[in-house]
Design an enzyme around this catalytic site. Structure first.
Site, short mmCIF file in Angstrom:
data_model
loop_
_atom_site.label_atom_id
_atom_site.label_comp_id
_atom_site.label_asym_id
_atom_site.label_seq_id
_atom_site.Cartn_x
_atom_site.Cartn_y
_atom_site.Cartn_z
N GLU A 73 1.67 -0.85 5.85
CA GLU A 73 1.19 -1.74 4.80
C GLU A 73 2.36 -2.56 4.27
O GLU A 73 3.42 -2.02 3.96
CB GLU A 73 0.56 -0.94 3.67
CG GLU A 73 -0.06 -1.84 2.61
CD GLU A 73 -0.78 -1.05 1.54
OE1 GLU A 73 -0.43 -1.22 0.36
OE2 GLU A 73 -1.68 -0.26 1.89
N ASP B 205 0.24 4.17 5.34
CA ASP B 205 0.09 3.71 3.95
C ASP B 205 1.24 4.36 3.18
O ASP B 205 1.17 5.53 2.84
CB ASP B 205 -1.27 4.15 3.41
CG ASP B 205 -1.53 3.68 1.99
OD1 ASP B 205 -0.95 2.66 1.58
OD2 ASP B 205 -2.31 4.35 1.29
N ASP C 45 -5.74 7.78 1.13
CA ASP C 45 -4.51 7.27 1.74
C ASP C 45 -4.64 7.28 3.27
O ASP C 45 -4.15 6.38 3.95
CB ASP C 45 -3.30 8.11 1.32
CG ASP C 45 -3.16 8.22 -0.17
OD1 ASP C 45 -2.64 7.28 -0.79
OD2 ASP C 45 -3.60 9.25 -0.73
#
Length: 180
Positions: A82, A22, A155
């Site tokens: 991501e 992330d 996260d």
């Protein structure tokens, strides 16, 4: 946990390791799962935190070094990052894009297969709703990995959601490919 404190995965590990990332320029979440025959298991999860006082190039350099260490220690075969998203705040989108670039380049240099998913794809895969909040995603990550509590910070849970999305999509592709 620092990237230097992660377990060193041996060269001859028999199961694939999927690492989710992330990205960001201040905090980068990471989460690795091992794809065992009985299902995915948590290997490691956490967050890399750059100093707020550093300028962007310095933070990106720190993040690259830390991601390189995560890749070296965990030896993933697949890295899921991501995908870029459209943000209302252009500066925020730019910063996330810079962090993504660091993660993508590190994974490619490591030799891992690189896959990208939108956050909404991961949310829909795990929770069934592409707009699910982070806490709901974290609870589903914990449930799917058989954990008593969701990995922190969020996260890290988001990164694990990306890795689990890869697992579920690969399993579905195999099932569909096996049909007569």
């Amino acid at each position: 946990m620092s990237a230097h404190d992660l377990p060193q995965v041996p060269d001859n590990v028999e199961w694939p390791i999927i690492l989710g990332i992330d990205p960001g320029t201040l905090v980068v979440g990471y989460g690795a799962i091992v794809l065992r025959p009985e299902g995915p298991a948590l290997l490691a999860a956490g967050a890399l935190r750059a100093s707020r006082s550093g300028d962007v190039p310095t933070r990106l350099g720190f993040i690259r070094q830390e991601i390189d260490m995560v890749l070296k220690r965990l030896r993933p075969t697949v890295v899921v990052v991501e995908h870029a998203y459209t943000a209302i705040n252009v500066q925020s989108a730019l910063r996330v894009g810079e962090g993504r670039g660091v993660a993508l380049s590190a994974a490619a240099c490591h030799g891992a297969k690189v896959v990208q998913y939108q956050a909404s794809q991961a949310k829909k895969t795990l929770v069934g709703v592409g707009s699910a909040d982070k806490e709901r995603v974290a609870k589903m990550v914990a449930m799917q990995l058989g954990l008593e509590a969701a990995p922190e910070p969020l996260d890290a849970s988001d990164a694990l959601a990306l890795a689990l999305t890869y697992f579920h999509r690969q399993r579905l592709e195999k099932q569909l490919g096996a049909r007569p």
